[in-house]
Design a protein around this motif. Structure first.
Motif, mmCIF file in Angstrom:
data_model
loop_
_atom_site.group_PDB
_atom_site.id
_atom_site.type_symbol
_atom_site.label_atom_id
_atom_site.label_comp_id
_atom_site.label_asym_id
_atom_site.label_seq_id
_atom_site.Cartn_x
_atom_site.Cartn_y
_atom_site.Cartn_z
ATOM 1 N N GLU A 184 37.530 47.962 37.274
ATOM 2 C CA GLU A 184 37.267 47.053 38.402
ATOM 3 C C GLU A 184 35.829 46.697 39.034
ATOM 4 O OE1 GLU A 184 39.167 44.801 39.535
ATOM 5 O OE2 GLU A 184 38.193 44.120 41.401
ATOM 6 N N ALA A 185 35.314 48.046 38.952
ATOM 7 C CA ALA A 185 33.711 47.843 39.516
ATOM 8 C C ALA A 185 32.979 47.086 38.585
ATOM 9 C CB ALA A 185 33.307 49.628 39.674
ATOM 10 N N ALA A 186 33.135 47.311 37.207
ATOM 11 C CA ALA A 186 32.396 46.703 36.276
ATOM 12 C C ALA A 186 32.529 45.373 36.307
ATOM 13 C CB ALA A 186 32.544 47.255 34.722
ATOM 14 N N ILE A 187 34.092 44.754 36.027
ATOM 15 C CA ILE A 187 34.595 43.478 35.892
ATOM 16 C C ILE A 187 34.534 42.688 37.336
ATOM 17 C CG2 ILE A 187 35.999 41.964 35.117
ATOM 18 C CD1 ILE A 187 36.453 43.651 32.991
ATOM 19 N N GLY A 188 35.282 43.247 38.308
ATOM 20 C CA GLY A 188 35.493 42.550 39.560
ATOM 21 C C GLY A 188 34.089 42.320 40.417
ATOM 22 N N ALA A 189 33.402 43.514 40.374
ATOM 23 C CA ALA A 189 32.012 43.325 41.099
ATOM 24 C C ALA A 189 30.881 42.986 40.134
ATOM 25 C CB ALA A 189 31.599 44.640 41.731
ATOM 26 N N GLY A 190 30.914 43.388 38.854
ATOM 27 C CA GLY A 190 29.771 43.043 37.989
ATOM 28 C C GLY A 190 29.405 41.600 37.302
ATOM 29 N N VAL A 191 30.964 41.126 36.984
ATOM 30 C CA VAL A 191 31.034 40.060 36.379
ATOM 31 C C VAL A 191 31.497 38.984 37.226
ATOM 32 C CG1 VAL A 191 32.236 39.090 34.277
ATOM 33 C CG2 VAL A 191 31.440 41.387 34.239
#
Lengths: 122, 176
Positions: free
Chosen positions: B54-61
């Motif tokens: 979630e941190a990588a995709i939700g916030a990062g992507v």
């Protein structure tokens, strides 16, 4: 804590109809959090193997949510692509543009639907 | 418990902020912050892998995607005129929302106690995965073992969905 989740859940569902894509993301996170909560087991650790005698959280919902997050970002990307395309076609974009376009299509005759009339109804 | 409640309060405030923010830029940036807080909450709920994703995709992507979409279209703001126009149409959505919320509350009354190891959700195949994942697959991370080995076809379908979205994006945006 369940009550808190419910309040969060309702807020999320409410956001879903006001803003389309962002609301969709919020609603997704609400469902994710619900699944993660069902996966919680009291006095357990994260499901990384450190021995047989330790109690772990339920890994199965976590796997499902892991998949759902990736599918959700695909959905978000596709929706945003559609938004960009709509902007290119109609020259105007509001938050509720997608739903209002559908509604305008349904209400008006197809011949009277011009690109300029879809933006300003007020 | 305190950490959970604090994070949930932050999440609630951020969700309210996202819901009532007029500017799409503000909303998308708040959504990124929301994703990060959500990831922290999930770490506390023993879902470390999901929190990382979630941190990588939700916030990062998702946030850069939203920013890209905003920069490619327009930074739309809901004007006052539009708000008053929309107010006449608001009753049916609120009715539906109330029904859904009521159904959710009603359904939650039947839910088994939170965190009980004997809950139905924790019973069926989950104990098998927990007991045998390391010995059968050699992966210390049980989530990874299930994702790649036991439920590999799910992951295949997931990759298919991502590829379909990418191809559809290319087809949609190519004529620009």
């Amino acid at each position: 804590m369940l009550v808190f989740i419910l309040g969060l859940y309702m807020t999320i569902v409410k956001g879903n109809l006001i803003k389309k894509v962002i609301g969709l993301n919020l609603a997704q996170t609400g469902v994710y959090t619900f699944f993660i909560l069902t996966a919680k087991v009291n006095e357990s650790t994260a499901p990384v193997y450190i021995g047989d005698e330790v109690r772990y959280a339920n890994p199965l919902p976590q796997v499902l949510i892991l998949t759902a997050i990736v599918v959700g970002i695909s959905l978000t990307a596709f929706a945003l692509g559609l938004v960009i395309r709509i902007y290119q076609a109609y020259g105007t974009i509001e938050e509720s543009e997608l739903s209002r376009l559908v509604q305008a299509n349904r209400e008006a005759q197809p011949s009277t639907l011009t690109p300029s009339s879809s933006g300003g109804e007020g | 418990m305190w950490i959970d409640l604090t994070l949930l309060g932050l999440l609630l405030a951020l969700a309210l902020g996202i819901t009532f923010s007029r500017d799409t830029l503000t909303g998308s940036l708040l959504l990124g912050a929301y994703s990060l807080i959500l990831a922290m909450l999930w770490v506390d709920l023993n879902a470390a892998d999901v929190a990382l994703t979630e941190a990588a995709i939700g916030a990062g992507v998702a946030t850069p995607l939203m920013l890209l979409a905003i920069s490619r279209s327009t930074r739309a703001e809901l004007g006052e005129v539009l708000m008053t126009v929309q107010r006449y149409r608001r009753f049916p959505p609120f009715l539906v929302l109330g029904l859904v919320a009521g159904a959710l509350v009603y359904a939650s009354l039947d839910m088994p106690p939170l965190g009980n190891p004997n809950n139905p959700a924790n019973q069926h195949v989950a104990p098998y995965y927990v007991q045998n994942a390391y010995h059968e697959t050699g992966s210390e991370n049980i989530v990874t073992a299930i994702l790649v080995c036991y439920r590999g076809f799910d992951t295949l379908g997931e990759v298919l969905v991502v590829m379909t979205a990418g191809v559809a994006m290319m087809l949609i945006l190519r004529r620009s």
